[in-house]
Design a protein around this motif. Structure first.
Motif, PDB file in Angstrom:
ATOM      1  N   ILE A  41      -8.315  -0.086   4.399  1.00  0.00           N
ATOM      2  CA  ILE A  41      -8.223  -1.319   3.601  1.00  0.00           C
ATOM      3  C   ILE A  41      -9.185  -1.235   2.422  1.00  0.00           C
ATOM      4  CG2 ILE A  41      -8.719  -3.800   3.605  1.00  0.00           C
ATOM      5  CD1 ILE A  41      -7.706  -3.782   6.563  1.00  0.00           C
ATOM      6  N   LEU A  42     -10.416  -0.817   2.683  1.00  0.00           N
ATOM      7  CA  LEU A  42     -11.402  -0.701   1.606  1.00  0.00           C
ATOM      8  C   LEU A  42     -10.962   0.291   0.537  1.00  0.00           C
ATOM      9  CD1 LEU A  42     -14.716  -0.817   3.627  1.00  0.00           C
ATOM     10  CD2 LEU A  42     -13.966  -2.461   1.898  1.00  0.00           C
ATOM     11  N   LEU A  43     -10.394   1.408   0.968  1.00  0.00           N
ATOM     12  CA  LEU A  43      -9.953   2.404  -0.005  1.00  0.00           C
ATOM     13  C   LEU A  43      -8.781   1.875  -0.841  1.00  0.00           C
ATOM     14  CD1 LEU A  43     -10.350   5.645   2.118  1.00  0.00           C
ATOM     15  CD2 LEU A  43     -11.850   4.764   0.312  1.00  0.00           C
ATOM     16  N   MET A  44      -7.898   1.090  -0.236  1.00  0.00           N
ATOM     17  CA  MET A  44      -6.812   0.469  -1.006  1.00  0.00           C
ATOM     18  C   MET A  44      -7.377  -0.541  -2.010  1.00  0.00           C
ATOM     19  SD  MET A  44      -3.643   1.453  -0.346  1.00  0.00           S
ATOM     20  CE  MET A  44      -2.758   0.038  -0.956  1.00  0.00           C
ATOM     21  N   LEU A  45      -8.350  -1.320  -1.591  1.00  0.00           N
ATOM     22  CA  LEU A  45      -8.956  -2.300  -2.499  1.00  0.00           C
ATOM     23  C   LEU A  45      -9.750  -1.611  -3.604  1.00  0.00           C
ATOM     24  CD1 LEU A  45     -10.122  -5.065   0.001  1.00  0.00           C
ATOM     25  CD2 LEU A  45      -8.110  -5.062  -1.487  1.00  0.00           C
ATOM     26  N   HIS A  46     -10.254  -0.423  -3.314  1.00  0.00           N
ATOM     27  CA  HIS A  46     -10.975   0.359  -4.326  1.00  0.00           C
ATOM     28  C   HIS A  46     -10.042   0.701  -5.497  1.00  0.00           C
ATOM     29  CE1 HIS A  46     -13.972   3.027  -5.956  1.00  0.00           C
ATOM     30  NE2 HIS A  46     -13.224   4.097  -5.789  1.00  0.00           N
ATOM     31  N   LEU A  47      -8.757   0.796  -5.223  1.00  0.00           N
ATOM     32  CA  LEU A  47      -7.765   1.080  -6.260  1.00  0.00           C
ATOM     33  C   LEU A  47      -7.426  -0.158  -7.077  1.00  0.00           C
ATOM     34  CD1 LEU A  47      -5.368   3.339  -4.176  1.00  0.00           C
ATOM     35  CD2 LEU A  47      -7.133   4.067  -5.794  1.00  0.00           C
ATOM     36  N   GLY A  48      -7.800  -1.331  -6.579  1.00  0.00           N
ATOM     37  CA  GLY A  48      -7.547  -2.587  -7.284  1.00  0.00           C
ATOM     38  C   GLY A  48      -7.280  -3.712  -6.304  1.00  0.00           C
ATOM     39  N   GLY A  49      -7.493  -4.946  -6.769  1.00  0.00           N
ATOM     40  CA  GLY A  49      -7.293  -6.113  -5.920  1.00  0.00           C
ATOM     41  C   GLY A  49      -5.868  -6.186  -5.388  1.00  0.00           C
ATOM     42  N   GLN A  50      -5.746  -6.635  -4.156  1.00  0.00           N
ATOM     43  CA  GLN A  50      -4.442  -6.723  -3.496  1.00  0.00           C
ATOM     44  C   GLN A  50      -4.370  -7.982  -2.644  1.00  0.00           C
ATOM     45  OE1 GLN A  50      -1.954  -4.609  -3.944  1.00  0.00           O
ATOM     46  NE2 GLN A  50      -3.111  -3.081  -5.092  1.00  0.00           N
ATOM     47  N   SER A  51      -3.161  -8.412  -2.369  1.00  0.00           N
ATOM     48  CA  SER A  51      -2.955  -9.495  -1.415  1.00  0.00           C
ATOM     49  C   SER A  51      -2.870  -8.899  -0.012  1.00  0.00           C
ATOM     50  CB  SER A  51      -1.657 -10.248  -1.731  1.00  0.00           C
ATOM     51  OG  SER A  51      -0.530  -9.420  -1.479  1.00  0.00           O
ATOM     52  N   ALA A  52      -3.056  -9.732   0.989  1.00  0.00           N
ATOM     53  CA  ALA A  52      -2.954  -9.268   2.375  1.00  0.00           C
ATOM     54  C   ALA A  52      -1.535  -8.776   2.663  1.00  0.00           C
ATOM     55  CB  ALA A  52      -3.340 -10.384   3.339  1.00  0.00           C
ATOM     56  N   THR A  53      -0.549  -9.396   2.047  1.00  0.00           N
ATOM     57  CA  THR A  53       0.845  -8.990   2.242  1.00  0.00           C
ATOM     58  C   THR A  53       1.072  -7.567   1.747  1.00  0.00           C
ATOM     59  OG1 THR A  53       1.575 -11.282   2.021  1.00  0.00           O
ATOM     60  CG2 THR A  53       3.244  -9.580   1.707  1.00  0.00           C
ATOM     61  N   VAL A  54       0.568  -7.263   0.567  1.00  0.00           N
ATOM     62  CA  VAL A  54       0.720  -5.913   0.009  1.00  0.00           C
ATOM     63  C   VAL A  54      -0.036  -4.904   0.863  1.00  0.00           C
ATOM     64  CG1 VAL A  54       0.166  -4.436  -1.968  1.00  0.00           C
ATOM     65  CG2 VAL A  54       1.191  -6.682  -2.341  1.00  0.00           C
ATOM     66  N   LEU A  55      -1.251  -5.239   1.264  1.00  0.00           N
ATOM     67  CA  LEU A  55      -2.025  -4.332   2.112  1.00  0.00           C
ATOM     68  C   LEU A  55      -1.294  -4.049   3.420  1.00  0.00           C
ATOM     69  CD1 LEU A  55      -5.590  -5.806   1.567  1.00  0.00           C
ATOM     70  CD2 LEU A  55      -4.793  -3.553   0.819  1.00  0.00           C
ATOM     71  N   ALA A  56      -0.729  -5.077   4.034  1.00  0.00           N
ATOM     72  CA  ALA A  56      -0.006  -4.908   5.297  1.00  0.00           C
ATOM     73  C   ALA A  56       1.193  -3.978   5.109  1.00  0.00           C
ATOM     74  CB  ALA A  56       0.444  -6.266   5.831  1.00  0.00           C
ATOM     75  N   ARG A  57       1.913  -4.171   4.028  1.00  0.00           N
ATOM     76  CA  ARG A  57       3.092  -3.330   3.768  1.00  0.00           C
ATOM     77  C   ARG A  57       2.677  -1.881   3.486  1.00  0.00           C
ATOM     78  NH1 ARG A  57       5.265  -5.831  -0.521  1.00  0.00           N
ATOM     79  NH2 ARG A  57       4.220  -4.443  -1.965  1.00  0.00           N
ATOM     80  N   GLU A  58       1.699  -1.696   2.609  1.00  0.00           N
ATOM     81  CA  GLU A  58       1.288  -0.346   2.208  1.00  0.00           C
ATOM     82  C   GLU A  58       0.625   0.430   3.349  1.00  0.00           C
ATOM     83  OE1 GLU A  58       1.826   1.271  -0.761  1.00  0.00           O
ATOM     84  OE2 GLU A  58       3.100  -0.460  -1.236  1.00  0.00           O
ATOM     85  N   LEU A  59      -0.093  -0.270   4.213  1.00  0.00           N
ATOM     86  CA  LEU A  59      -0.801   0.391   5.310  1.00  0.00           C
ATOM     87  C   LEU A  59      -0.019   0.346   6.626  1.00  0.00           C
ATOM     88  CD1 LEU A  59      -4.391  -0.873   4.472  1.00  0.00           C
ATOM     89  CD2 LEU A  59      -3.420   1.392   4.020  1.00  0.00           C
ATOM     90  N   ASP A  60       1.160  -0.271   6.590  1.00  0.00           N
ATOM     91  CA  ASP A  60       2.014  -0.382   7.776  1.00  0.00           C
ATOM     92  C   ASP A  60       1.249  -0.981   8.957  1.00  0.00           C
ATOM     93  OD1 ASP A  60       4.441  -0.171   9.148  1.00  0.00           O
ATOM     94  OD2 ASP A  60       3.947   1.819   9.924  1.00  0.00           O
ATOM     95  N   MET A  61       0.626  -2.123   8.695  1.00  0.00           N
ATOM     96  CA  MET A  61      -0.147  -2.848   9.705  1.00  0.00           C
ATOM     97  C   MET A  61       0.305  -4.305   9.706  1.00  0.00           C
ATOM     98  SD  MET A  61      -3.952  -1.331   8.779  1.00  0.00           S
ATOM     99  CE  MET A  61      -4.812  -2.635   9.623  1.00  0.00           C
TER     100      MET A  61
END
Length: 90
Positions: A10-30
């Protein structure tokens, strides 16, 4: 705090730029609920901050020092992978 592999992702994804929880869940398959629990823990320690845009919440790294830390982690991981050579060789 940083030992949990999903939290680190999650931290590494946020390091690439701000994200919503929905996008993080989809991208990280969680599951989104799991993402939100990790984000709450990171926000409680002032590593991540939440900002609202209307009804949507976005999460981002809280301070430049944390950005620098994540950059260092990524650099070390890349160097380690490069020095290890192809899979199965030293």
């Amino acid at each position: 705090m940083f030992a949990h592999p999903k939290r680190l992702k999650i931290l590494l994804m946020l390091h690439l730029g701000g994200q919503s929880a929905t996008v993080l869940a989809r991208e990280l398959d969680m599951p989104k609920s799991q993402i939100l629990k990790h984000l709450a823990a990171l926000c409680a320690r002032n590593i991540v901050v939440m900002r609202r845009e209307g009804k949507r919440a976005f999460y981002e790294i809280a301070a430049p020092e944390w950005e620098a830390f994540l950059t260092l982690v990524l650099d070390v991981a890349v160097r380690h992978k490069q020095s290890a050579g192809p899979a199965g060789t030293p």
